[in-house]
Write a protein that holds these residues in place. Structure first.
Motif, PDB file in Angstrom:
ATOM      1  N   MET A   1       0.849  -1.176   0.000  1.00 11.98           N
ATOM      2  CA  MET A   1       0.000   0.000   0.000  1.00 11.98           C
ATOM      3  C   MET A   1       0.894   1.239   0.000  1.00 11.98           C
ATOM      4  O   MET A   1       1.883   1.297   0.729  1.00 11.98           O
ATOM      5  CB  MET A   1      -0.922   0.028   1.222  1.00 11.98           C
ATOM      6  CG  MET A   1      -1.808   1.273   1.299  1.00 11.98           C
ATOM      7  SD  MET A   1      -2.768   1.348   2.847  1.00 11.98           S
ATOM      8  CE  MET A   1      -3.836  -0.086   2.622  1.00 11.98           C
ATOM      9  N   ILE A   2       0.558   2.219  -0.825  1.00  8.63           N
ATOM     10  CA  ILE A   2       1.339   3.452  -0.931  1.00  8.63           C
ATOM     11  C   ILE A   2       0.423   4.639  -0.712  1.00  8.63           C
ATOM     12  O   ILE A   2      -0.685   4.699  -1.263  1.00  8.63           O
ATOM     13  CB  ILE A   2       2.008   3.574  -2.314  1.00  8.63           C
ATOM     14  CG1 ILE A   2       3.003   2.425  -2.537  1.00  8.63           C
ATOM     15  CG2 ILE A   2       2.722   4.919  -2.452  1.00  8.63           C
ATOM     16  CD1 ILE A   2       3.575   2.375  -3.946  1.00  8.63           C
ATOM     17  N   GLN A   3       0.888   5.579   0.098  1.00 12.31           N
ATOM     18  CA  GLN A   3       0.229   6.869   0.264  1.00 12.31           C
ATOM     19  C   GLN A   3       1.278   7.932  -0.019  1.00 12.31           C
ATOM     20  O   GLN A   3       2.392   7.857   0.505  1.00 12.31           O
ATOM     21  CB  GLN A   3      -0.318   7.039   1.677  1.00 12.31           C
ATOM     22  CG  GLN A   3      -1.357   6.012   2.070  1.00 12.31           C
ATOM     23  CD  GLN A   3      -1.791   6.161   3.514  1.00 12.31           C
ATOM     24  OE1 GLN A   3      -1.131   6.795   4.318  1.00 12.31           O
ATOM     25  NE2 GLN A   3      -2.912   5.558   3.861  1.00 12.31           N
ATOM     26  N   ALA A   4       0.952   8.915  -0.842  1.00 14.53           N
ATOM     27  CA  ALA A   4       1.962   9.902  -1.222  1.00 14.53           C
ATOM     28  C   ALA A   4       1.343  11.256  -1.513  1.00 14.53           C
ATOM     29  O   ALA A   4       0.147  11.381  -1.798  1.00 14.53           O
ATOM     30  CB  ALA A   4       2.747   9.413  -2.442  1.00 14.53           C
ATOM     31  N   TYR A   5       2.202  12.271  -1.466  1.00 12.72           N
ATOM     32  CA  TYR A   5       1.800  13.639  -1.797  1.00 12.72           C
ATOM     33  C   TYR A   5       2.967  14.286  -2.528  1.00 12.72           C
ATOM     34  O   TYR A   5       4.104  14.283  -2.037  1.00 12.72           O
ATOM     35  CB  TYR A   5       1.454  14.420  -0.534  1.00 12.72           C
ATOM     36  CG  TYR A   5       1.003  15.844  -0.787  1.00 12.72           C
ATOM     37  CD1 TYR A   5      -0.045  16.117  -1.660  1.00 12.72           C
ATOM     38  CD2 TYR A   5       1.618  16.918  -0.138  1.00 12.72           C
ATOM     39  CE1 TYR A   5      -0.472  17.415  -1.879  1.00 12.72           C
ATOM     40  CE2 TYR A   5       1.191  18.226  -0.348  1.00 12.72           C
ATOM     41  CZ  TYR A   5       0.144  18.465  -1.222  1.00 12.72           C
ATOM     42  OH  TYR A   5      -0.273  19.752  -1.446  1.00 12.72           O
ATOM     43  N   ASP A   6       2.706  14.822  -3.705  1.00 14.61           N
ATOM     44  CA  ASP A   6       3.766  15.407  -4.517  1.00 14.61           C
ATOM     45  C   ASP A   6       3.792  16.936  -4.471  1.00 14.61           C
ATOM     46  O   ASP A   6       4.479  17.584  -5.258  1.00 14.61           O
ATOM     47  CB  ASP A   6       3.644  14.943  -5.974  1.00 14.61           C
ATOM     48  CG  ASP A   6       2.303  15.325  -6.619  1.00 14.61           C
ATOM     49  OD1 ASP A   6       1.558  16.138  -6.025  1.00 14.61           O
ATOM     50  OD2 ASP A   6       2.009  14.804  -7.709  1.00 14.61           O
ATOM     51  N   GLY A   7       3.039  17.502  -3.532  1.00 14.94           N
ATOM     52  CA  GLY A   7       2.963  18.955  -3.428  1.00 14.94           C
ATOM     53  C   GLY A   7       1.709  19.518  -4.072  1.00 14.94           C
ATOM     54  O   GLY A   7       1.329  20.665  -3.813  1.00 14.94           O
ATOM     55  N   GLU A   8       1.075  18.702  -4.918  1.00 17.13           N
ATOM     56  CA  GLU A   8      -0.158  19.128  -5.577  1.00 17.13           C
ATOM     57  C   GLU A   8      -1.277  18.109  -5.386  1.00 17.13           C
ATOM     58  O   GLU A   8      -2.417  18.467  -5.099  1.00 17.13           O
ATOM     59  CB  GLU A   8       0.086  19.344  -7.077  1.00 17.13           C
ATOM     60  CG  GLU A   8       1.033  20.500  -7.384  1.00 17.13           C
ATOM     61  CD  GLU A   8       1.188  20.714  -8.875  1.00 17.13           C
ATOM     62  OE1 GLU A   8       0.563  19.966  -9.669  1.00 17.13           O
ATOM     63  OE2 GLU A   8       1.934  21.630  -9.258  1.00 17.13           O
ATOM     64  N   THR A   9      -0.958  16.853  -5.568  1.00 18.59           N
ATOM     65  CA  THR A   9      -1.960  15.795  -5.506  1.00 18.59           C
ATOM     66  C   THR A   9      -1.601  14.769  -4.437  1.00 18.59           C
ATOM     67  O   THR A   9      -0.477  14.268  -4.401  1.00 18.59           O
ATOM     68  CB  THR A   9      -2.075  15.064  -6.864  1.00 18.59           C
ATOM     69  OG1 THR A   9      -2.392  16.010  -7.884  1.00 18.59           O
ATOM     70  CG2 THR A   9      -3.152  13.987  -6.805  1.00 18.59           C
ATOM     71  N   ALA A  10      -2.558  14.497  -3.554  1.00 16.49           N
ATOM     72  CA  ALA A  10      -2.415  13.403  -2.602  1.00 16.49           C
ATOM     73  C   ALA A  10      -3.013  12.164  -3.255  1.00 16.49           C
ATOM     74  O   ALA A  10      -4.162  12.185  -3.699  1.00 16.49           O
ATOM     75  CB  ALA A  10      -3.126  13.722  -1.290  1.00 16.49           C
ATOM     76  N   TRP A  11      -2.222  11.085  -3.336  1.00 16.35           N
ATOM     77  CA  TRP A  11      -2.676   9.890  -4.045  1.00 16.35           C
ATOM     78  C   TRP A  11      -2.294   8.636  -3.271  1.00 16.35           C
ATOM     79  O   TRP A  11      -1.502   8.679  -2.345  1.00 16.35           O
ATOM     80  CB  TRP A  11      -2.091   9.838  -5.456  1.00 16.35           C
ATOM     81  CG  TRP A  11      -0.588   9.864  -5.527  1.00 16.35           C
ATOM     82  CD1 TRP A  11       0.226  10.963  -5.492  1.00 16.35           C
ATOM     83  CD2 TRP A  11       0.294   8.740  -5.646  1.00 16.35           C
ATOM     84  NE1 TRP A  11       1.552  10.600  -5.581  1.00 16.35           N
ATOM     85  CE2 TRP A  11       1.627   9.248  -5.683  1.00 16.35           C
ATOM     86  CE3 TRP A  11       0.089   7.361  -5.730  1.00 16.35           C
ATOM     87  CZ2 TRP A  11       2.736   8.410  -5.795  1.00 16.35           C
ATOM     88  CZ3 TRP A  11       1.195   6.522  -5.841  1.00 16.35           C
ATOM     89  CH2 TRP A  11       2.503   7.056  -5.876  1.00 16.35           C
ATOM     90  N   TRP A  12      -2.897   7.536  -3.656  1.00 15.56           N
ATOM     91  CA  TRP A  12      -2.569   6.277  -3.013  1.00 15.56           C
ATOM     92  C   TRP A  12      -2.777   5.104  -3.954  1.00 15.56           C
ATOM     93  O   TRP A  12      -3.458   5.214  -4.972  1.00 15.56           O
ATOM     94  CB  TRP A  12      -3.330   6.090  -1.716  1.00 15.56           C
ATOM     95  CG  TRP A  12      -4.831   5.849  -1.822  1.00 15.56           C
ATOM     96  CD1 TRP A  12      -5.633   6.046  -2.900  1.00 15.56           C
ATOM     97  CD2 TRP A  12      -5.676   5.373  -0.763  1.00 15.56           C
ATOM     98  NE1 TRP A  12      -6.939   5.728  -2.587  1.00 15.56           N
ATOM     99  CE2 TRP A  12      -6.987   5.312  -1.287  1.00 15.56           C
ATOM    100  CE3 TRP A  12      -5.464   5.001   0.548  1.00 15.56           C
ATOM    101  CZ2 TRP A  12      -8.076   4.885  -0.529  1.00 15.56           C
ATOM    102  CZ3 TRP A  12      -6.541   4.580   1.307  1.00 15.56           C
ATOM    103  CH2 TRP A  12      -7.829   4.526   0.775  1.00 15.56           C
TER     104      TRP A  12
END
Length: 246
Positions: free
Chosen positions: A88-99
Protein backbone atom coordinates in the motif's frame (compact mmCIF):
# COMPACT_ATOMS: atom_id res chain seq x y z
CA UNK A 1 5.59 13.87 10.46
CA UNK A 2 3.24 13.07 12.35
CA UNK A 3 0.65 9.36 13.62
CA UNK A 4 0.18 6.98 22.36
CA UNK A 5 2.97 6.36 23.23
CA UNK A 6 3.97 4.36 26.31
CA UNK A 7 6.55 6.64 27.85
CA UNK A 8 10.01 5.23 27.34
CA UNK A 9 13.27 6.47 28.86
CA UNK A 10 14.66 9.53 27.09
CA UNK A 11 18.31 9.67 26.16
CA UNK A 12 19.44 11.33 29.40
CA UNK A 13 22.99 12.04 28.33
CA UNK A 14 21.91 14.20 25.42
CA UNK A 15 19.41 16.24 27.39
CA UNK A 16 21.22 16.55 30.70
CA UNK A 17 22.88 19.83 29.80
CA UNK A 18 19.51 21.50 29.32
CA UNK A 19 17.41 19.65 31.88
CA UNK A 20 15.16 21.93 33.88
CA UNK A 21 11.89 21.92 35.71
CA UNK A 22 10.52 25.42 36.21
CA UNK A 23 7.16 26.38 37.63
CA UNK A 24 4.80 27.43 34.86
CA UNK A 25 4.73 31.03 36.11
CA UNK A 26 8.52 31.21 35.68
CA UNK A 27 8.69 30.18 32.03
CA UNK A 28 7.29 31.40 28.72
CA UNK A 29 6.19 29.63 25.55
CA UNK A 30 9.16 31.13 23.70
CA UNK A 31 11.59 29.74 26.29
CA UNK A 32 10.02 26.30 26.01
CA UNK A 33 10.28 26.31 22.23
CA UNK A 34 13.85 27.64 22.19
CA UNK A 35 15.00 24.95 24.64
CA UNK A 36 13.10 22.27 22.73
CA UNK A 37 14.74 23.18 19.41
CA UNK A 38 18.17 23.23 21.05
CA UNK A 39 17.60 19.88 22.73
CA UNK A 40 16.59 18.12 19.51
CA UNK A 41 19.73 19.21 17.70
CA UNK A 42 19.43 22.90 16.91
CA UNK A 43 17.21 24.87 14.58
CA UNK A 44 19.88 25.42 11.94
CA UNK A 45 20.72 21.71 11.72
CA UNK A 46 17.07 20.83 11.21
CA UNK A 47 16.69 23.56 8.57
CA UNK A 48 19.67 22.13 6.69
CA UNK A 49 17.94 18.77 6.15
CA UNK A 50 17.16 18.01 2.53
CA UNK A 51 15.36 14.68 3.03
CA UNK A 52 14.56 11.96 5.56
CA UNK A 53 13.83 8.26 5.21
CA UNK A 54 12.61 6.09 8.09
CA UNK A 55 11.99 2.36 8.28
CA UNK A 56 10.01 0.66 10.99
CA UNK A 57 7.35 -1.71 12.18
CA UNK A 58 3.79 -0.46 12.05
CA UNK A 59 0.85 -1.91 13.97
CA UNK A 60 -2.86 -1.51 13.40
CA UNK A 61 -5.93 -3.59 14.22
CA UNK A 62 -3.82 -6.32 15.83
CA UNK A 63 -1.54 -6.69 12.80
CA UNK A 64 2.13 -5.76 12.48
CA UNK A 65 3.78 -4.96 9.17
CA UNK A 66 6.93 -3.27 7.82
CA UNK A 67 6.76 0.27 6.55
CA UNK A 68 8.86 3.08 5.09
CA UNK A 69 8.29 6.83 5.38
CA UNK A 70 10.07 9.26 3.04
CA UNK A 71 9.91 13.06 3.16
CA UNK A 72 11.47 16.01 1.35
CA UNK A 73 10.78 19.72 1.88
CA UNK A 74 8.56 21.55 1.83
CA UNK A 75 5.81 18.90 2.14
CA UNK A 76 6.35 15.96 -0.18
CA UNK A 77 6.02 12.55 1.43
CA UNK A 78 5.53 8.89 0.64
CA UNK A 79 4.52 6.03 2.94
CA UNK A 80 4.95 2.42 1.85
CA UNK A 81 3.40 -0.41 3.84
CA UNK A 82 3.55 -4.12 3.13
CA UNK A 83 0.46 -5.92 4.37
CA UNK A 84 0.30 -9.65 3.84
CA UNK A 85 2.44 -9.37 0.71
CA UNK A 86 0.43 -6.48 -0.71
CA UNK A 87 2.04 -3.05 -0.97
CA UNK A 88 0.00 0.00 0.00
CA UNK A 89 1.34 3.45 -0.93
CA UNK A 90 0.23 6.87 0.26
CA UNK A 91 1.96 9.90 -1.22
CA UNK A 92 1.80 13.64 -1.80
CA UNK A 93 3.77 15.41 -4.52
CA UNK A 94 2.96 18.96 -3.43
CA UNK A 95 -0.16 19.13 -5.58
CA UNK A 96 -1.96 15.79 -5.51
CA UNK A 97 -2.42 13.40 -2.60
CA UNK A 98 -2.68 9.89 -4.04
CA UNK A 99 -2.57 6.28 -3.01
CA UNK A 100 -2.38 2.72 -4.23
CA UNK A 101 -4.57 0.53 -2.07
CA UNK A 102 -4.82 -3.08 -3.28
CA UNK A 103 -7.58 -3.67 -0.72
CA UNK A 104 -9.71 -0.83 -2.12
CA UNK A 105 -9.47 -0.27 -5.83
CA UNK A 106 -6.68 -2.49 -7.12
CA UNK A 107 -3.07 -1.80 -8.10
CA UNK A 108 -3.56 1.52 -9.92
CA UNK A 109 -2.83 4.92 -8.40
CA UNK A 110 -5.92 6.88 -7.41
CA UNK A 111 -6.44 10.34 -5.92
CA UNK A 112 -6.66 9.97 -2.16
CA UNK A 113 -10.18 10.28 -0.67
CA UNK A 114 -10.89 13.94 0.14
CA UNK A 115 -11.08 13.59 3.92
CA UNK A 116 -7.83 11.64 4.10
CA UNK A 117 -6.12 13.97 1.63
CA UNK A 118 -7.08 17.00 3.68
CA UNK A 119 -5.20 15.69 6.71
CA UNK A 120 -2.32 14.21 4.71
CA UNK A 121 -1.47 17.43 2.89
CA UNK A 122 -1.29 19.45 6.12
CA UNK A 123 1.95 17.72 7.08
CA UNK A 124 5.08 19.79 6.60
CA UNK A 125 8.68 18.57 6.49
CA UNK A 126 9.92 21.38 8.74
CA UNK A 127 8.84 21.55 12.39
CA UNK A 128 6.13 24.21 12.74
CA UNK A 129 7.94 25.63 15.78
CA UNK A 130 10.99 26.56 13.69
CA UNK A 131 10.68 30.30 12.89
CA UNK A 132 7.01 30.00 13.82
CA UNK A 133 6.39 33.76 13.92
CA UNK A 134 7.84 34.23 10.42
CA UNK A 135 5.42 31.56 9.21
CA UNK A 136 2.49 33.52 10.66
CA UNK A 137 1.88 31.12 13.54
CA UNK A 138 1.36 32.07 17.19
CA UNK A 139 2.05 30.18 20.41
CA UNK A 140 0.51 30.36 23.88
CA UNK A 141 1.45 28.62 27.12
CA UNK A 142 -1.87 27.43 28.54
CA UNK A 143 -0.43 26.10 31.80
CA UNK A 144 0.23 22.60 33.09
CA UNK A 145 -1.56 19.41 32.08
CA UNK A 146 -1.12 15.76 33.09
CA UNK A 147 -0.31 13.25 30.36
CA UNK A 148 -0.10 9.62 31.43
CA UNK A 149 0.94 10.60 34.94
CA UNK A 150 3.50 13.18 33.78
CA UNK A 151 2.85 16.86 34.49
CA UNK A 152 3.62 18.76 31.28
CA UNK A 153 3.63 22.27 29.86
CA UNK A 154 0.67 22.66 27.49
CA UNK A 155 1.50 24.91 24.53
CA UNK A 156 -1.14 25.89 22.00
CA UNK A 157 0.06 26.44 18.43
CA UNK A 158 -2.30 28.43 16.22
CA UNK A 159 -1.24 28.25 12.60
CA UNK A 160 -1.58 30.97 10.00
CA UNK A 161 -4.59 29.16 8.49
CA UNK A 162 -6.38 29.21 11.86
CA UNK A 163 -5.93 25.53 12.67
CA UNK A 164 -4.87 24.68 16.22
CA UNK A 165 -2.57 22.10 17.78
CA UNK A 166 -1.81 21.39 21.44
CA UNK A 167 1.70 20.23 22.38
CA UNK A 168 2.60 18.75 25.77
CA UNK A 169 6.25 19.23 26.77
CA UNK A 170 8.05 17.19 29.41
CA UNK A 171 9.21 19.94 31.85
CA UNK A 172 12.57 18.31 32.55
CA UNK A 173 13.84 17.60 29.04
CA UNK A 174 11.55 20.01 27.18
CA UNK A 175 10.50 17.67 24.39
CA UNK A 176 6.89 16.93 23.45
CA UNK A 177 5.50 13.63 24.68
CA UNK A 178 2.07 14.20 23.17
CA UNK A 179 0.48 16.30 20.42
CA UNK A 180 -3.26 16.79 20.06
CA UNK A 181 -5.48 18.11 17.30
CA UNK A 182 -9.25 18.24 16.93
CA UNK A 183 -10.61 16.96 13.62
CA UNK A 184 -12.43 19.75 11.80
CA UNK A 185 -14.27 17.74 9.15
CA UNK A 186 -15.58 14.32 8.17
CA UNK A 187 -17.45 11.72 10.18
CA UNK A 188 -15.00 12.06 13.07
CA UNK A 189 -15.32 15.85 13.26
CA UNK A 190 -14.81 17.14 16.80
CA UNK A 191 -12.88 14.08 18.01
CA UNK A 192 -9.36 14.44 19.38
CA UNK A 193 -6.39 12.86 17.62
CA UNK A 194 -3.56 12.31 20.10
CA UNK A 195 -0.06 11.40 18.94
CA UNK A 196 2.26 10.21 21.70
CA UNK A 197 6.02 10.48 21.15
CA UNK A 198 8.66 8.56 23.08
CA UNK A 199 12.00 6.76 23.04
CA UNK A 200 13.91 9.74 21.61
CA UNK A 201 17.18 8.65 20.02
CA UNK A 202 20.05 10.51 18.40
CA UNK A 203 20.73 10.28 14.68
CA UNK A 204 23.67 12.34 13.44
CA UNK A 205 23.14 14.86 16.23
CA UNK A 206 19.37 15.14 15.83
CA UNK A 207 16.94 13.71 18.39
CA UNK A 208 13.98 11.85 16.90
CA UNK A 209 11.20 9.92 18.67
CA UNK A 210 11.35 6.28 17.63
CA UNK A 211 8.03 5.16 19.04
CA UNK A 212 4.84 6.84 17.89
CA UNK A 213 1.31 5.85 18.85
CA UNK A 214 -1.83 7.55 17.60
CA UNK A 215 -5.20 7.57 19.35
CA UNK A 216 -8.56 8.74 18.08
CA UNK A 217 -11.23 9.48 20.62
CA UNK A 218 -9.06 7.78 23.24
CA UNK A 219 -8.65 4.50 21.34
CA UNK A 220 -5.34 3.44 19.79
CA UNK A 221 -5.52 3.40 16.00
CA UNK A 222 -1.91 3.05 14.89
CA UNK A 223 1.64 2.78 16.15
CA UNK A 224 5.10 2.79 14.62
CA UNK A 225 8.44 1.66 16.02
CA UNK A 226 11.25 3.27 14.03
CA UNK A 227 14.18 0.93 13.42
CA UNK A 228 16.27 2.97 10.96
CA UNK A 229 16.63 6.67 10.10
CA UNK A 230 18.51 8.07 7.11
CA UNK A 231 19.17 11.83 6.95
CA UNK A 232 19.67 13.58 3.62
CA UNK A 233 19.33 10.45 1.43
CA UNK A 234 18.97 10.89 -2.30
CA UNK A 235 15.28 10.38 -3.07
CA UNK A 236 14.09 10.42 -6.66
CA UNK A 237 11.30 12.93 -7.27
CA UNK A 238 9.33 10.26 -9.13
CA UNK A 239 8.73 8.52 -5.78
CA UNK A 240 6.31 11.30 -4.87
CA UNK A 241 4.81 12.14 -8.26
CA UNK A 242 1.28 10.99 -9.00
CA UNK A 243 1.70 8.33 -11.74
CA UNK A 244 -0.96 9.71 -14.08
CA UNK A 245 -2.04 7.51 -16.92
CA UNK A 246 -0.83 4.31 -15.30
Amino acid sequence: MKHIFLLCALSLGFFMGNAQNKAVEDITADEIIATYLENIGGKDNWKALTAMRMEGKMAQMGMEFPGVVMQVPPNKQRIEVNIQGQQMIQAYDGETAWWINPFMGGADAQPMPAEMASEFTKEKFEDDFIDYAEKGHTVELLGEAEVDGVMTYEVKLTKKDGSEEFHYFDPEYMVPIMQKTILSEGQMKGQAVENYLSDYQEFEGLMIPTYIESKLGGATQFSMTVTKVELNPELDETLFAYPKGK
